[in-house]
Motif scaffolding. Structure first.
Motif, PDB file in Angstrom:
ATOM      1  N   ILE A  57       0.873  -1.170   0.000  1.00 36.70           N
ATOM      2  CA  ILE A  57       0.000   0.000   0.000  1.00 36.70           C
ATOM      3  C   ILE A  57       0.911   1.221   0.000  1.00 36.70           C
ATOM      4  N   HIS A  58       0.744   2.110  -0.968  1.00 38.59           N
ATOM      5  CA  HIS A  58       1.494   3.362  -0.932  1.00 38.59           C
ATOM      6  C   HIS A  58       0.708   4.367  -0.102  1.00 38.59           C
ATOM      7  N   ARG A  59       1.422   5.166   0.663  1.00 38.64           N
ATOM      8  CA  ARG A  59       0.747   6.091   1.590  1.00 38.64           C
ATOM      9  C   ARG A  59      -0.185   7.068   0.899  1.00 38.64           C
ATOM     10  N   THR A  60       0.017   7.326  -0.392  1.00 38.39           N
ATOM     11  CA  THR A  60      -0.864   8.268  -1.091  1.00 38.39           C
ATOM     12  C   THR A  60      -2.198   7.633  -1.483  1.00 38.39           C
ATOM     13  N   MET A  61      -2.333   6.308  -1.318  1.00 39.36           N
ATOM     14  CA  MET A  61      -3.590   5.641  -1.668  1.00 39.36           C
ATOM     15  C   MET A  61      -4.698   5.970  -0.667  1.00 39.36           C
ATOM     16  N   PHE A  62      -4.310   6.243   0.577  1.00 34.85           N
ATOM     17  CA  PHE A  62      -5.273   6.530   1.634  1.00 34.85           C
ATOM     18  C   PHE A  62      -4.706   7.638   2.519  1.00 34.85           C
ATOM     19  N   ALA A  63      -5.569   8.456   3.080  1.00 39.28           N
ATOM     20  CA  ALA A  63      -5.138   9.536   3.967  1.00 39.28           C
ATOM     21  C   ALA A  63      -4.585   8.974   5.270  1.00 39.28           C
ATOM     22  N   SER A  64      -3.667   9.713   5.887  1.00 40.95           N
ATOM     23  CA  SER A  64      -3.145   9.310   7.188  1.00 40.95           C
ATOM     24  C   SER A  64      -4.300   9.191   8.179  1.00 40.95           C
ATOM     25  N   ASP A  65      -4.213   8.231   9.059  1.00 37.90           N
ATOM     26  CA  ASP A  65      -5.233   7.901  10.060  1.00 37.90           C
ATOM     27  C   ASP A  65      -6.452   7.193   9.477  1.00 37.90           C
ATOM     28  N   SER A  66      -6.400   6.826   8.190  1.00 41.15           N
ATOM     29  CA  SER A  66      -7.493   6.033   7.619  1.00 41.15           C
ATOM     30  C   SER A  66      -7.511   4.666   8.292  1.00 41.15           C
ATOM     31  N   LYS A  67      -8.680   4.228   8.684  1.00 41.08           N
ATOM     32  CA  LYS A  67      -8.844   2.912   9.275  1.00 41.08           C
ATOM     33  C   LYS A  67      -9.288   1.963   8.171  1.00 41.08           C
ATOM     34  N   LEU A  68      -8.419   1.017   7.841  1.00 44.64           N
ATOM     35  CA  LEU A  68      -8.664   0.104   6.729  1.00 44.64           C
ATOM     36  C   LEU A  68      -9.075  -1.274   7.212  1.00 44.64           C
ATOM     37  N   GLU A  69      -9.797  -1.964   6.354  1.00 44.47           N
ATOM     38  CA  GLU A  69     -10.055  -3.383   6.488  1.00 44.47           C
ATOM     39  C   GLU A  69      -9.389  -4.027   5.279  1.00 44.47           C
ATOM     40  N   ILE A  70      -8.557  -5.036   5.529  1.00 47.78           N
ATOM     41  CA  ILE A  70      -7.781  -5.657   4.465  1.00 47.78           C
ATOM     42  C   ILE A  70      -8.103  -7.145   4.420  1.00 47.78           C
ATOM     43  N   VAL A  71      -8.213  -7.678   3.208  1.00 46.84           N
ATOM     44  CA  VAL A  71      -8.500  -9.099   3.024  1.00 46.84           C
ATOM     45  C   VAL A  71      -7.548  -9.652   1.961  1.00 46.84           C
ATOM     46  N   ALA A  72      -7.193 -10.921   2.128  1.00 45.03           N
ATOM     47  CA  ALA A  72      -6.410 -11.643   1.124  1.00 45.03           C
ATOM     48  C   ALA A  72      -7.293 -12.756   0.575  1.00 45.03           C
ATOM     49  N   VAL A  73      -7.356 -12.851  -0.744  1.00 48.03           N
ATOM     50  CA  VAL A  73      -8.166 -13.884  -1.401  1.00 48.03           C
ATOM     51  C   VAL A  73      -7.227 -14.764  -2.210  1.00 48.03           C
ATOM     52  N   ALA A  74      -7.176 -16.049  -1.854  1.00 49.31           N
ATOM     53  CA  ALA A  74      -6.278 -16.988  -2.529  1.00 49.31           C
ATOM     54  C   ALA A  74      -7.068 -17.846  -3.508  1.00 49.31           C
ATOM     55  N   LYS A  75      -6.499 -18.004  -4.706  1.00 54.77           N
ATOM     56  CA  LYS A  75      -7.111 -18.861  -5.719  1.00 54.77           C
ATOM     57  C   LYS A  75      -6.069 -19.879  -6.169  1.00 54.77           C
ATOM     58  N   SER A  76      -6.399 -21.163  -6.032  1.00 55.61           N
ATOM     59  CA  SER A  76      -5.471 -22.227  -6.407  1.00 55.61           C
ATOM     60  C   SER A  76      -5.535 -22.500  -7.908  1.00 55.61           C
ATOM     61  N   ALA A  77      -4.599 -23.298  -8.375  1.00 53.35           N
ATOM     62  CA  ALA A  77      -4.562 -23.676  -9.789  1.00 53.35           C
ATOM     63  C   ALA A  77      -5.796 -24.470 -10.191  1.00 53.35           C
ATOM     64  N   THR A  78      -6.444 -25.118  -9.222  1.00 58.12           N
ATOM     65  CA  THR A  78      -7.656 -25.889  -9.513  1.00 58.12           C
ATOM     66  C   THR A  78      -8.920 -25.046  -9.432  1.00 58.12           C
ATOM     67  N   GLY A  79      -8.768 -23.753  -9.094  1.00 56.44           N
ATOM     68  CA  GLY A  79      -9.916 -22.856  -9.045  1.00 56.44           C
ATOM     69  C   GLY A  79     -10.545 -22.686  -7.681  1.00 56.44           C
ATOM     70  N   GLU A  80     -10.010 -23.365  -6.660  1.00 53.21           N
ATOM     71  CA  GLU A  80     -10.544 -23.197  -5.301  1.00 53.21           C
ATOM     72  C   GLU A  80     -10.206 -21.794  -4.801  1.00 53.21           C
ATOM     73  N   VAL A  81     -11.201 -21.114  -4.235  1.00 55.47           N
ATOM     74  CA  VAL A  81     -11.016 -19.752  -3.744  1.00 55.47           C
ATOM     75  C   VAL A  81     -11.337 -19.704  -2.256  1.00 55.47           C
ATOM     76  N   VAL A  82     -10.422 -19.118  -1.483  1.00 53.37           N
ATOM     77  CA  VAL A  82     -10.641 -18.914  -0.054  1.00 53.37           C
ATOM     78  C   VAL A  82     -10.211 -17.499   0.306  1.00 53.37           C
ATOM     79  N   ALA A  83     -10.887 -16.921   1.289  1.00 55.58           N
ATOM     80  CA  ALA A  83     -10.572 -15.563   1.738  1.00 55.58           C
ATOM     81  C   ALA A  83     -10.130 -15.599   3.193  1.00 55.58           C
ATOM     82  N   SER A  84      -9.221 -14.704   3.523  1.00 58.01           N
ATOM     83  CA  SER A  84      -8.768 -14.568   4.906  1.00 58.01           C
ATOM     84  C   SER A  84      -9.837 -13.870   5.734  1.00 58.01           C
ATOM     85  N   LYS A  85      -9.641 -13.876   7.021  1.00 55.21           N
ATOM     86  CA  LYS A  85     -10.443 -13.007   7.890  1.00 55.21           C
ATOM     87  C   LYS A  85     -10.051 -11.570   7.570  1.00 55.21           C
ATOM     88  N   ILE A  86     -10.964 -10.661   7.775  1.00 53.67           N
ATOM     89  CA  ILE A  86     -10.670  -9.240   7.556  1.00 53.67           C
ATOM     90  C   ILE A  86      -9.746  -8.760   8.676  1.00 53.67           C
TER      91      ILE A  86
END
Length: 93
Positions: A57-86
């Motif tokens: 994340i570059h600091r110019t993408m969001f203002a300082s003190d912004s409270k973000l929720e971030i998620v990672a979504v993994a997709k396997s070669a077989t097409g299985e998709v799973v998401a992390s907790k926020i």
């Protein structure tokens, strides 16, 4: 690390080919913004541990003190998709 950049990272079990896409939103909103995707795991180089998928994340993408929720979504070669907790993160600069 390069000044002005914040790392986001995820670990995915197993050795299969996987793409991990990271997204963020301002807490309390519904619109996600893509931060990027990674299809390679890191190697242990003495500074960064092995096995991480990363994006930044570059600091110019969001203002300082912004409270973000971030998620990672993994997709396997077989097409299985799973998401992390926020995960919560506050931009500080």
């Amino acid at each position: 690390f390069t000044p002005g950049w914040f790392q986001v990272a995820a670990k995915v079990p197993g050795d299969d080919y996987t793409t991990v896409t990271f997204a963020a939103r301002i807490a309390g909103t519904s619109s996600w913004r893509s931060l990027g995707a990674s299809d390679r795991r890191t190697f242990d180089d003495g500074f960064v541990p092995a096995g991480l998928y990363r994006s930044y994340i570059h600091r110019t993408m969001f203002a300082s003190d912004s409270k973000l929720e971030i998620v990672a979504v993994a997709k396997s070669a077989t097409g299985e998709v799973v998401a992390s907790k926020i995960q919560k993160f506050t931009i500080k600069y």
